[in-house]
Design an enzyme around this catalytic site. Structure first.
Site, short mmCIF file in Angstrom:
data_model
loop_
_atom_site.label_atom_id
_atom_site.label_comp_id
_atom_site.label_asym_id
_atom_site.label_seq_id
_atom_site.Cartn_x
_atom_site.Cartn_y
_atom_site.Cartn_z
N GLY A 183 0.77 -1.27 -0.18
CA GLY A 183 0.23 0.14 -0.14
C GLY A 183 0.83 1.14 0.13
O GLY A 183 2.11 1.36 -0.01
N ASP B 68 -4.49 -4.35 -5.66
CA ASP B 68 -5.00 -4.78 -3.90
C ASP B 68 -6.45 -4.76 -4.33
O ASP B 68 -7.12 -5.77 -3.83
CB ASP B 68 -4.85 -3.52 -3.01
CG ASP B 68 -5.33 -2.20 -3.58
OD1 ASP B 68 -5.30 -1.96 -4.75
OD2 ASP B 68 -5.26 -1.28 -2.55
#
Length: 258
Positions: A8, A108
């Site tokens: 992330g 993601d």
């Protein structure tokens, strides 16, 4: 074994899988200055902590949102003589997407959609509380079709503190009351309860648009447990959902190759 990497903007989650079993998981900061050697040293330390040998990694399956680090993880895979699979670029054949521009969909989000459909059924809705708060929608056929992106709780908190001179950082906890009795509770209501209310509202609209009032709602991400204390909209809290989705993508590639 495979090493699933969910990179992330702020943190990188790592999961070591043996088949479907998550053997170990770790978190490290996402730092754009890291070199392949620095990443390798960190991995060596994480593995030694549990008596594991990094040489056991046969493949690295990488889902990342920081492009400049992709090259460094490619170098790590080369150092380990491990196969590298990049979610999105290398996985279109096994990750069903019906978005207008599939190339724009974050890796993601693809992993979340795959995990939601595989482990919880479809249609389903994933609410991922990370640097951003992402809502990912899987239709009744198991396809990722879109969703929503909002500033994450910590980004909102940082922006509020930076712009409001009399406010200081407060613990991110679910308040006991909807009406804050003091400044700390008021900020917690705005951040935590407000995020929960946003999730409730968007989930309700998405269910209506899908014509699926019983679509399962899965919460994931670092702050999912805190937000869940302020709402009952979530059917499941799965903190490892993205890693499990990355592993499932690799398993699908393996099955297709057989």
């Amino acid at each position: 074994m495979i090493l699933a990497v969910d990179m992330g903007n702020t943190q990188t989650a790592l999961g070591l899988f043996d088949g479907d079993e998550l053997v170990r998981s770790w978190r490290m900061p996402t730092d754009g200055t890291f070199t392949k050697d620095e990443i390798n040293v960190r991995l060596q330390g994480y593995f030694r902590m549990y008596g594991l040998d990094l040489a056991c990694v046969d493949a690295i399956v990488f889902a990342g949102v920081v492009p400049q680090l992709t090259r460094e993880w490619t170098g790590v895979a080369e150092q380990l003589d491990a196969e590298l699979i990049i979610v999105g670029r290398d996985t279109a054949d096994v990750t069903p997407v019906r978005a207008q521009n599939p190339a724009e969909v974050g890796a993601d989000r693809i992993a979340n959609a795959v995990a939601a459909a595989t482990f919880y059924g479809s249609p389903s809705i994933v609410v991922d509380f990370g640097t951003a708060t992402n809502i990912d929608v899987v239709d009744s056929d198991g396809y990722y079709i879109g969703g929503a992106i909002a500033p994450g709780i910590r980004i909102s908190m940082d922006a509020l503190i930076a712009r409001a001179a009399r406010l200081a950082s407060v613990p991110l906890e679910a308040p006991a009351h909807a009406i804050g009795r003091n400044t700390v509770e008021a900020v917690q209501n705005g951040m935590v309860t407000g995020t929960a209310a946003m999730a409730e509202g968007l989930v309700a609209r998405i269910r209506a648009e899908l014509e699926a009032p019983d679509a399962r709602v899965i919460a994931t991400g670092g702050l999912a447990g805190i937000v869940a204390e302020s709402t009952d909209v979530f059917d499941v809290i799965d903190g490892q959902l993205t890693l499990r989705g990355i592993n499932e993508i690799y398993r699908r590639i393996q099955r297709r190759a057989q």
